[in-house]
Design a protein around this motif. Structure first.
Motif, PDB file in Angstrom:
ATOM      1  N   SER A  13       0.795  -1.095   0.158  1.00 12.36           N
ATOM      2  CA  SER A  13       0.025   0.021  -0.099  1.00 12.36           C
ATOM      3  C   SER A  13       0.907   1.419   0.222  1.00 12.36           C
ATOM      4  CB  SER A  13      -1.005  -0.007   1.265  1.00 12.36           C
ATOM      5  OG  SER A  13      -0.205  -0.052   2.460  1.00 12.36           O
ATOM      6  N   ALA A  14       0.202   2.287  -0.329  1.00 16.88           N
ATOM      7  CA  ALA A  14       0.939   3.623  -0.054  1.00 16.88           C
ATOM      8  C   ALA A  14       1.676   3.668   1.390  1.00 16.88           C
ATOM      9  CB  ALA A  14       0.108   4.803  -0.158  1.00 16.88           C
ATOM     10  N   THR A  15       0.973   3.364   2.366  1.00 14.78           N
ATOM     11  CA  THR A  15       1.526   3.346   3.795  1.00 14.78           C
ATOM     12  C   THR A  15       2.747   2.505   3.767  1.00 14.78           C
ATOM     13  OG1 THR A  15      -0.688   4.223   4.509  1.00 14.78           O
ATOM     14  CG2 THR A  15       1.060   2.901   6.402  1.00 14.78           C
TER      15      THR A  15
ATOM     16  N   ARG B 248       4.474   1.546   1.400  1.00 11.50           N
ATOM     17  CA  ARG B 248       5.840   2.127   0.558  1.00 11.50           C
ATOM     18  C   ARG B 248       6.462   3.363   1.567  1.00 11.50           C
ATOM     19  NH1 ARG B 248       5.533   0.054  -4.539  1.00 11.50           N
ATOM     20  NH2 ARG B 248       3.637  -0.739  -5.133  1.00 11.50           N
ATOM     21  N   ARG B 249       5.481   3.985   1.939  1.00 11.82           N
ATOM     22  CA  ARG B 249       6.076   5.302   2.842  1.00 11.82           C
ATOM     23  C   ARG B 249       7.003   4.797   4.166  1.00 11.82           C
ATOM     24  NH1 ARG B 249       1.825   7.418   2.965  1.00 11.82           N
ATOM     25  NH2 ARG B 249       1.114   6.967   4.826  1.00 11.82           N
TER      26      ARG B 249
END
Length: 103
Positions: free
Chosen positions: A63-65, A67-68
């Protein structure tokens, strides 16, 4: 949880609690579980190959989370969603999809 292995394959899983204050949106492996896994590895046990978590309402992709918040340390991530498991290498350049053979 924690993926354990021998450098070539994942041989075991170690369950670990999610201690993040917002576990419905984030995951943070219990530090005590990680410390225990690394201690066991130093004592001759399986190595820490990576981590696993689920996306109950999402897809089996980072998810974007994810990846971050990834450490970009080369570890393997297994992501489970909708009965599907995918594996990813957390590289400095981002997540790389991995193929696998279940044994």
């Amino acid at each position: 949880g924690i993926l354990l292995g021998d450098g070539r394959s994942i041989t075991a899983l170690a369950r670990a609690g999610n201690v993040h204050p917002r576990p419905e949106r984030h995951f943070e492996i219990d530090p005590q579980a990680l410390i225990g896994a690394y201690r066991a590895a130093r004592a001759g046990g399986p190595q820490v190959a990576g981590y696993y978590h689920s996306h109950p309402g999402g897809t089996a992709m980072p998810s974007a989370t994810d990846r971050r918040e990834a450490a970009h340390d080369g570890r393997i991530w297994a992501i489970i969603a909708g009965g599907v498991v995918t594996f990813w290498r957390d590289k400095a350049s981002g997540f790389e999809a991995l193929s696998y053979v279940a044994r």
